[in-house]
Scaffold this motif. Sequence first.
Motif, PDB file in Angstrom:
ATOM      1  N   ASN A 340       0.267  -9.767  11.378  1.00 53.45           N
ATOM      2  CA  ASN A 340       0.677  -9.101   9.822  1.00 53.45           C
ATOM      3  C   ASN A 340      -0.203  -9.609   8.872  1.00 53.45           C
ATOM      4  O   ASN A 340      -1.028 -10.589   9.037  1.00 53.45           O
ATOM      5  N   GLY A 341      -0.385  -8.749   7.854  1.00 58.64           N
ATOM      6  CA  GLY A 341      -0.925  -9.269   6.628  1.00 58.64           C
ATOM      7  C   GLY A 341      -2.124  -8.663   6.497  1.00 58.64           C
ATOM      8  O   GLY A 341      -2.551  -7.574   7.319  1.00 58.64           O
ATOM      9  N   GLY A 342      -2.883  -8.778   5.369  1.00 56.45           N
ATOM     10  CA  GLY A 342      -3.781  -7.815   4.830  1.00 56.45           C
ATOM     11  C   GLY A 342      -5.184  -7.577   6.067  1.00 56.45           C
ATOM     12  O   GLY A 342      -5.567  -8.702   6.332  1.00 56.45           O
ATOM     13  N   GLY A 343      -5.402  -6.368   6.180  1.00 54.03           N
ATOM     14  CA  GLY A 343      -6.381  -6.074   7.376  1.00 54.03           C
ATOM     15  C   GLY A 343      -5.787  -6.128   8.751  1.00 54.03           C
ATOM     16  O   GLY A 343      -6.719  -5.775   9.688  1.00 54.03           O
ATOM     17  N   VAL A 344      -4.690  -6.677   8.962  1.00 52.94           N
ATOM     18  CA  VAL A 344      -4.315  -6.659  10.411  1.00 52.94           C
ATOM     19  C   VAL A 344      -2.984  -5.994  10.682  1.00 52.94           C
ATOM     20  O   VAL A 344      -2.627  -5.842  11.811  1.00 52.94           O
ATOM     21  N   GLY A 345      -2.063  -6.129   9.521  1.00 52.49           N
ATOM     22  CA  GLY A 345      -0.719  -5.412   9.936  1.00 52.49           C
ATOM     23  C   GLY A 345      -1.056  -3.858  10.002  1.00 52.49           C
ATOM     24  O   GLY A 345      -1.726  -3.159   9.162  1.00 52.49           O
ATOM     25  N   THR A 395       6.221  -9.571   6.292  1.00 51.92           N
ATOM     26  CA  THR A 395       7.236  -9.500   7.042  1.00 51.92           C
ATOM     27  C   THR A 395       8.466  -8.633   6.726  1.00 51.92           C
ATOM     28  O   THR A 395       9.152  -8.086   7.297  1.00 51.92           O
ATOM     29  N   ARG A 396       8.501  -8.349   5.208  1.00 54.13           N
ATOM     30  CA  ARG A 396       9.692  -7.874   4.775  1.00 54.13           C
ATOM     31  C   ARG A 396       9.404  -6.710   3.853  1.00 54.13           C
ATOM     32  O   ARG A 396       8.499  -6.575   3.094  1.00 54.13           O
ATOM     33  N   ALA A 397      10.113  -5.420   3.886  1.00 50.82           N
ATOM     34  CA  ALA A 397       9.909  -4.364   3.095  1.00 50.82           C
ATOM     35  C   ALA A 397      11.152  -4.198   2.142  1.00 50.82           C
ATOM     36  O   ALA A 397      12.250  -4.580   2.548  1.00 50.82           O
ATOM     37  N   LEU A 398      10.796  -3.531   0.965  1.00 48.11           N
ATOM     38  CA  LEU A 398      11.665  -3.260  -0.010  1.00 48.11           C
ATOM     39  C   LEU A 398      11.730  -2.188  -0.587  1.00 48.11           C
ATOM     40  O   LEU A 398      10.625  -1.496  -1.065  1.00 48.11           O
ATOM     41  N   ARG A 399      12.927  -1.718  -0.855  1.00 46.84           N
ATOM     42  CA  ARG A 399      13.032  -0.382  -1.820  1.00 46.84           C
ATOM     43  C   ARG A 399      13.712  -0.616  -2.775  1.00 46.84           C
ATOM     44  O   ARG A 399      14.868  -1.040  -2.970  1.00 46.84           O
ATOM     45  N   GLY A 400      13.167  -0.187  -4.123  1.00 45.91           N
ATOM     46  CA  GLY A 400      13.904  -0.433  -5.232  1.00 45.91           C
ATOM     47  C   GLY A 400      14.328   0.901  -6.241  1.00 45.91           C
ATOM     48  O   GLY A 400      13.272   1.530  -6.355  1.00 45.91           O
ATOM     49  N   GLY A 401      15.419   0.975  -6.736  1.00 44.58           N
ATOM     50  CA  GLY A 401      15.799   1.995  -7.483  1.00 44.58           C
ATOM     51  C   GLY A 401      15.738   3.464  -6.900  1.00 44.58           C
ATOM     52  O   GLY A 401      15.759   3.586  -5.582  1.00 44.58           O
ATOM     53  N   GLY A 402      15.741   4.678  -7.622  1.00 44.19           N
ATOM     54  CA  GLY A 402      15.711   5.773  -7.047  1.00 44.19           C
ATOM     55  C   GLY A 402      16.850   6.679  -7.660  1.00 44.19           C
ATOM     56  O   GLY A 402      17.512   6.284  -8.688  1.00 44.19           O
ATOM     57  N   GLN A 403      17.013   7.595  -7.367  1.00 44.53           N
ATOM     58  CA  GLN A 403      18.107   8.590  -7.627  1.00 44.53           C
ATOM     59  C   GLN A 403      19.019   9.058  -6.392  1.00 44.53           C
ATOM     60  O   GLN A 403      18.633   9.540  -5.710  1.00 44.53           O
ATOM     61  N   TYR A 630       8.691  12.971  -2.268  1.00 45.06           N
ATOM     62  CA  TYR A 630       9.530  12.005  -3.166  1.00 45.06           C
ATOM     63  C   TYR A 630       9.930  11.000  -2.285  1.00 45.06           C
ATOM     64  O   TYR A 630      10.779  10.070  -2.538  1.00 45.06           O
ATOM     65  N   ALA A 631       9.003  10.583  -1.207  1.00 44.85           N
ATOM     66  CA  ALA A 631       9.502   9.374  -0.503  1.00 44.85           C
ATOM     67  C   ALA A 631       8.860   7.980  -0.975  1.00 44.85           C
ATOM     68  O   ALA A 631       7.675   8.102  -1.562  1.00 44.85           O
ATOM     69  N   GLY A 632       9.328   6.983  -0.657  1.00 47.93           N
ATOM     70  CA  GLY A 632       8.838   5.552  -0.942  1.00 47.93           C
ATOM     71  C   GLY A 632       8.143   5.110   0.337  1.00 47.93           C
ATOM     72  O   GLY A 632       8.232   5.718   1.329  1.00 47.93           O
ATOM     73  N   SER A 633       7.090   4.445   0.273  1.00 46.15           N
ATOM     74  CA  SER A 633       6.116   3.632   1.185  1.00 46.15           C
ATOM     75  C   SER A 633       5.820   2.422   1.241  1.00 46.15           C
ATOM     76  O   SER A 633       5.835   1.860  -0.013  1.00 46.15           O
ATOM     77  N   CYS A 634       5.447   1.631   2.137  1.00 51.70           N
ATOM     78  CA  CYS A 634       5.013   0.415   2.123  1.00 51.70           C
ATOM     79  C   CYS A 634       4.330   0.061   3.359  1.00 51.70           C
ATOM     80  O   CYS A 634       4.615   0.859   4.577  1.00 51.70           O
ATOM     81  N   SER A 635       3.868  -1.177   3.709  1.00 51.26           N
ATOM     82  CA  SER A 635       3.155  -1.504   5.046  1.00 51.26           C
ATOM     83  C   SER A 635       3.001  -2.937   5.158  1.00 51.26           C
ATOM     84  O   SER A 635       3.492  -3.813   4.075  1.00 51.26           O
ATOM     85  N   ASN A 636       2.673  -3.685   6.109  1.00 53.06           N
ATOM     86  CA  ASN A 636       2.767  -5.161   6.366  1.00 53.06           C
ATOM     87  C   ASN A 636       1.084  -5.552   6.397  1.00 53.06           C
ATOM     88  O   ASN A 636       0.709  -6.446   6.809  1.00 53.06           O
ATOM     89  N   GLY A 637       0.212  -4.533   5.953  1.00 55.74           N
ATOM     90  CA  GLY A 637      -1.246  -4.693   5.878  1.00 55.74           C
ATOM     91  C   GLY A 637      -1.953  -4.129   4.695  1.00 55.74           C
ATOM     92  O   GLY A 637      -3.091  -4.357   4.814  1.00 55.74           O
ATOM     93  N   HIS A 638      -1.332  -3.979   3.735  1.00 58.03           N
ATOM     94  CA  HIS A 638      -1.780  -3.444   2.364  1.00 58.03           C
ATOM     95  C   HIS A 638      -2.849  -4.600   1.732  1.00 58.03           C
ATOM     96  O   HIS A 638      -2.643  -5.900   2.021  1.00 58.03           O
ATOM     97  N   GLY A 639      -3.481  -4.402   0.754  1.00 57.38           N
ATOM     98  CA  GLY A 639      -4.393  -5.115   0.238  1.00 57.38           C
ATOM     99  C   GLY A 639      -4.144  -6.274  -0.489  1.00 57.38           C
ATOM    100  O   GLY A 639      -4.666  -7.342  -0.858  1.00 57.38           O
ATOM    101  N   GLY A 640      -2.746  -6.295  -0.969  1.00 59.95           N
ATOM    102  CA  GLY A 640      -2.025  -7.322  -1.463  1.00 59.95           C
ATOM    103  C   GLY A 640      -1.728  -8.535  -0.779  1.00 59.95           C
ATOM    104  O   GLY A 640      -1.200  -9.653  -1.074  1.00 59.95           O
ATOM    105  N   LEU A 641      -1.845  -8.488   0.582  1.00 60.82           N
ATOM    106  CA  LEU A 641      -1.250  -9.354   1.350  1.00 60.82           C
ATOM    107  C   LEU A 641      -2.573 -10.262   2.050  1.00 60.82           C
ATOM    108  O   LEU A 641      -3.777  -9.623   2.495  1.00 60.82           O
ATOM    109  N   SER A 642      -2.284 -11.604   2.214  1.00 58.35           N
ATOM    110  CA  SER A 642      -3.232 -12.502   2.975  1.00 58.35           C
ATOM    111  C   SER A 642      -2.962 -12.847   4.224  1.00 58.35           C
ATOM    112  O   SER A 642      -1.762 -12.719   4.889  1.00 58.35           O
TER     113      SER A 642
END
Length: 642
Positions: A340-345, A395-403, A630-642
């Motif tokens: 997991n991490g940027g470029g491999v997750g 390793t961990r995903a988060l959802r915040g707020g919404g309606q 209207y969905a949320g999304s995330c990943s374990n390989g995005h550009g903010g991860l090392s």
Amino acid sequence: MSESYPRRNQASGIWKINQITKNIKGEGTYPDAGVLGIFSGGDTPTDSSVQDSVVITTTGNATDFGDLVEARAGIAGCASFTRGLVGGGDDSPDDFIDYNIFSSAGNCADFGNLTQARGFLGSSSNNTRGIWGGGFTGSRVNTIDFVNIATLGNATDFGDLTRSHNSLSSTSNSTRALFGGGDAPGANDTIDFVEFSTTGNATDFGNLSSARSGPSATGSSTRGMFMGGDTPSRSNIIDYVEIGSLGNAIDFGDLNVNVLRGAGTSNGVRALNGGGNDPATVINTIDYFTIATRSNATDFGDLSVARGNLGAYSNGHGGLQEFQPRAPELYSPTGTVVPNGGGVGQLGFYFAQSGAAGPVQDTIGVVNIGSLGNSTDFGNLTTAATLPGSSSSNTRALRGGGQSPSIVNTIDYWEMATKGNAADFGDLTVGRRSMPGQAGSTSRGLFQGGNTPSESDVIDYITIATIGNATDFGDLTVAQNIAGAVSSTTRALCGGGGPSFINVISYSTIASTGNALDFGDLTVARSAAATTGSSTRGVFMGGYVPAPAYRTNVMDYVTIASTGNATDFGDLLADGGLAYGAGASNSVRGIFMGGEIADLPYNSSVIQYITIASTGNSSEFGNIDSAGQYAGSCSNGHGGLS
């Protein structure tokens, strides 16, 4: 044996015959390494030292496994892969802890002593720690103590339950132990939990479906099962909870008998309840059921000796499963965990989508970004709240707020390595919806803008590895609602927004706090764009634009480390444009999931993808499980991860 080889739509890479064979035997979805269930001690009504065993994957009568060091009842058992432990007892009361080795049927040996002599207590374990809670010493206690299973020695104080009670039961996954039911005095419905990795007092989890004393318990890595008990009449109730979240138990089905103080054990797939009192005489009945499927129990066989107030343990229960290899779609062909991490997750998640006419969904879907194909089910959120923000680490995903239907401030989290439901993380500083997703680094997540329902410029941050409420970070350059966000390992961008359709891009330095700064402008002013990116490039995809067009298929990109205006990247597949989609990436490939389209039924189920380092139009990838926006999304390989 449980399915362990990968399905064709889940595996990635090229599988060789020897790899498939190896996976089936030992590296697939929870291979049946743990198959022995041991029922220990109890009373007939005189105290017994009998231990008998069953092979949980079969059916049939129990056979002799050896004896406890001393005959006793009112005991509680737990186990690692190799050792079984039995603690406590109602004679005197007792503080004894016995142990034996699964690989050799034989008599138990002395392990050490509990911190407090007591009977009618609960116990559970992971592969490292065994924990006992509650019990009766002449009065009810709230004591929790623990041992390290691999060594010998006396127990150590862990903390306290939320109340003093006895005749309770316990179950666990690899990280969390639950204690449910009991006599306080009188039957109660309390469920407490503790985390194995810490010490401290228990926290309220929820409630059983009915108050009862003397239930048995067992479970899988995701579900805790509570069986039978006294309400004060004998009960055959089976109810369950999702261990990774918080909440009340749900009806599952019924045992074949009304039973008090039986003993529960499992191999993580199948649950067993053995022995107990029905209603005043001891019984030898063993019932079983499949944990994943709500149903009534079926007859398994009989104990070698009828008895009540007994203990049980196994070498494959839910507290051990996470130490076994996990589901095949999270694995490479050789059986090792996908990095997991940027470029491999490779895991992309979408959640809290809304259909054209249906309610908001609480489902979490997962996509293997590295290979084309459809999504699969991962689990459920604690709350179905659409238009959420999101963040993630390796390793961990988060959802915040919404309606839901009002605006909420709650934050959910889930561990990406194992399928299961989300749990409560904490709260945003301000409840709001329509925040952009995927802003942050390996350690810190940012929730930017949104609306309350008025447009907001608030930036919150959380430390992803811990649990707790968000903290104020600073403010955006302008209030940005329904914007898009991308990150490098050091910088988070927030671009576009509505309802006034702005083209502003602002940026923040993730590791610090403070107000955002101006970055540049998008090529097209718009809101509701999905985003994806690598550590160097962020891409804004589609979005909502003023009438008469309403939606756009434009994609543009920025170089995150610099400042400046966006550049045209290409077009999404939809001719009439797409808005309110969900983006994710493995830092090489970006995907766009679902979204609002111009034609009936106004929602798309299509997943499309781009190669982030190049430019060009998107291509078809597969489908999410149902059309939505209207969905949320995330990943374990995005550009903010090392």
